[in-house]
Design an enzyme around this catalytic site. Structure first.
Site, short mmCIF file in Angstrom:
data_model
loop_
_atom_site.label_atom_id
_atom_site.label_comp_id
_atom_site.label_asym_id
_atom_site.label_seq_id
_atom_site.Cartn_x
_atom_site.Cartn_y
_atom_site.Cartn_z
CG ASN A 204 33.45 49.05 20.97
OD1 ASN A 204 33.88 50.10 20.53
ND2 ASN A 204 34.21 48.20 21.64
CG ASP A 273 33.94 44.08 28.46
OD1 ASP A 273 35.10 44.38 28.81
OD2 ASP A 273 32.96 44.84 28.60
CE LYS A 334 38.12 47.61 34.96
NZ LYS A 334 37.97 47.43 33.53
N1 CTP Z 1 39.30 47.88 29.97
C1 CTP Z 1 40.46 47.13 29.74
N2 CTP Z 1 40.35 45.84 29.28
C2 CTP Z 1 39.16 45.28 29.08
C3 CTP Z 1 37.99 46.02 29.33
C4 CTP Z 1 38.09 47.32 29.76
O1 CTP Z 1 41.56 47.65 29.92
N3 CTP Z 1 39.09 44.05 28.64
C5 CTP Z 1 39.43 49.25 30.45
C6 CTP Z 1 38.79 50.29 29.53
O2 CTP Z 1 39.72 50.78 28.57
C7 CTP Z 1 38.36 51.38 30.50
C8 CTP Z 1 38.08 50.63 31.78
O3 CTP Z 1 38.74 49.37 31.66
O4 CTP Z 1 39.38 52.32 30.74
C9 CTP Z 1 36.61 50.39 32.05
O5 CTP Z 1 36.01 49.80 30.93
P1 CTP Z 1 34.44 49.57 30.85
O6 CTP Z 1 34.13 48.87 29.56
O7 CTP Z 1 33.69 50.79 31.21
O8 CTP Z 1 34.21 48.59 32.06
P2 CTP Z 1 34.40 47.07 32.20
O9 CTP Z 1 35.42 46.85 33.26
O10 CTP Z 1 34.65 46.43 30.88
O11 CTP Z 1 32.98 46.65 32.77
P3 CTP Z 1 31.51 46.70 32.07
O12 CTP Z 1 31.73 46.42 30.61
O13 CTP Z 1 30.77 45.61 32.77
O14 CTP Z 1 30.93 48.03 32.33
#
Ligand code: CTP
Length: 393
Positions: A204, A273, A334
């Site tokens: 990303n 993700d 979380k």
């Molecule tokens: N995060 C994590 N591990 C993952 C994905 C996200 O620890 N596999 C953490 C990120 O570092 C951030 C928080 O979770 O601090 C939220 O990440 P974000 O990408 O905004 O949300 P997601 O939970 O991944 O949901 P979405 O992508 O559907 O918005």
């Protein structure tokens, strides 16, 4: 951090003196009050008027201009910085010679001091200079550099003035309140890369700038910092435990090794993700259309939330729009104490820019909107909130 701090800057006779103009500009930009003392030799390289214009303060050279000028100047200083510091001046400082305004002021000064040497490598390696540096360091003087590289004389070696940004970072570190002493903070930054084959990957746009700014500010404020980062173009701050990683899986593994000893975690990384369900050991040949099966990656923060204990957990939510409800949903699922929402659709926010526009949301639903500001300033405010939450925990 620099706001209202009074910095006395000594400039000596070195070709690198012109770089000090930029040091002054950067300090003044941070709202420090900078007064420059130049040696006669420094005035041959740069005009006092240049420093006067950039600092907005008079520049002092002559020790006989006004009574007790040296005492008046040092009484007001929070930090005495000398950059560039020539071999001659360093030797004088070490021996207590006071034969110009700079060395007289130095001899009278008792506060924190920072010296950035610049000279030819033969001079730097001279045992007399080395002895002087050791003696000054023994007395508590902090040294920035010198660096190794091309020298003005055409030779290569040690003796280059440290980068302006490094000197300014030292100044900030010396002047910062050490209010994070005793905190062991785990910070993640950057993107992760999920390999498709040995050449290609999914990733990303994260540059890592927010996480690196958090690490830099936290260490400056006295914290013990581990920074786990995916691939970025950034140089990790000095004095931290830096762990470079590639994939979400690697980041999770590294994070869980450090997690037990951490008092707080700030997950600024943009963790992918999804990762390819299978990654090939050799490069896929081009063969028209390709279907890739993806699998979910472990949610590191969510897993930490389950083992939170008394730690403060801070997450980021990069959203397309100021979606407080969605960010709050992530905070709850979380088990976080604080979530930093950034609306990536706004100009000056999100990925690969030096500024950010964020809304901080606590577990209780209290929201704080921050205007567009430098990531370093955002980092300071996030750390302020973290301390407050920790004190209530
Ligand atoms: N995060 C994590 N591990 C993952 C994905 C996200 O620890 N596999 C953490 C990120 O570092 C951030 C928080 O979770 O601090 C939220 O990440 P974000 O990408 O905004 O949300 P997601 O939970 O991944 O949901 P979405 O992508 O559907 O918005």
């Amino acid at each position: 951090m620099l706001k209202g701090k009074r910095i006395l800057l000594g400039v000596t006779g070195s070709i690198a003196a012109y770089k000090s103009v930029e040091i002054v500009r950067r300090l003044v930009e941070g709202k420090a009050d900078v007064t420059v003392i130049m040696t006669e030799a420094a005035c041959r390289f740069v005009q006092p008027l240049t420093f006067e214009s950039v600092s907005g303060n008079p520049v002092f050279v002559n020790p006989f201009e006004g009574y007790f000028k040296h005492i008046e100047l040092i009484k007001k200083a929070d930090l005495f910085l000398v950059a560039p510091a020539s071999a001659n001046t360093i030797n004088k400082f070490a021996c207590g010679i006071a034969d110009n305004l700079l060395s007289t002021a130095w001899l009278s000064y008792e506060g924190p001091s920072l010296v950035a040497p610049a000279m030819n490598s033969r001079m730097y390696k001279n045992p007399v200079v080395q002895k002087s540096i050791k003696e000054l360091a023994r007395r508590g003087v902090i040294f920035a550099g010198p660096e190794t590289g091309d020298l003005a004389c055409g030779e290569e070696g040690i003796g280059r003035l440290s980068e302006v940004s490094v000197i300014v970072e030292h100044v900030k570190a010396i002047l910062a309140d050490k209010d994070l002493k005793g905190h062991r903070i785990l910070i993640t930054a950057g993107p992760t890369r999920e390999a498709l084959d040995p050449v290609r990957f999914l990733s990303n746009r994260s540059s890592g700038k927010m996480g690196f700014a958090l690490a830099e500010v936290a260490v400056r404020r006295g914290a013990d910092v581990t920074l786990i980062s995916g691939p970025t173009a950034l140089k990790p701050p000095a004095d931290i435990n830096f762990i470079p990683v590639e994939s979400a899986r690697d980041m999770g593994k590294a994070a869980f090794k450090v997690f037990p000893k951490s008092t707080s975690v700030i997950m600024a990384a943009a963790v992918c993700d999804f990762a390819p369900a299978a990654s090939g050991k050799s490069k896929f040949p081009k063969s028209g259309a390709l279907t890739i099966n993806l699998k979910g990656t472990p949610d590191i923060l969510q897993m930490m939330g389950r083992k939170k204990g008394r730690r403060i957990l801070v997450g980021f939510a990069a959203e397309s729009g100021k979606d407080i409800k969605r960010a709050m949903g992530k905070l709850n699922s979380k088990n976080l104490d604080l979530i930093i929402l950034n609306d990536i659709t706004q100009k000056g926010a999100g990925f690969d820019v030096d500024t950010n526009i964020v809304t901080m949301i606590t577990k209780k639903g209290e929201t704080t909107d921050l205007p567009k500001m430098k990531k370093e300033e955002v980092a300071n405010i996030i750390l302020d909130s973290m301390i407050k939450l920790k004190s209530k925990n």
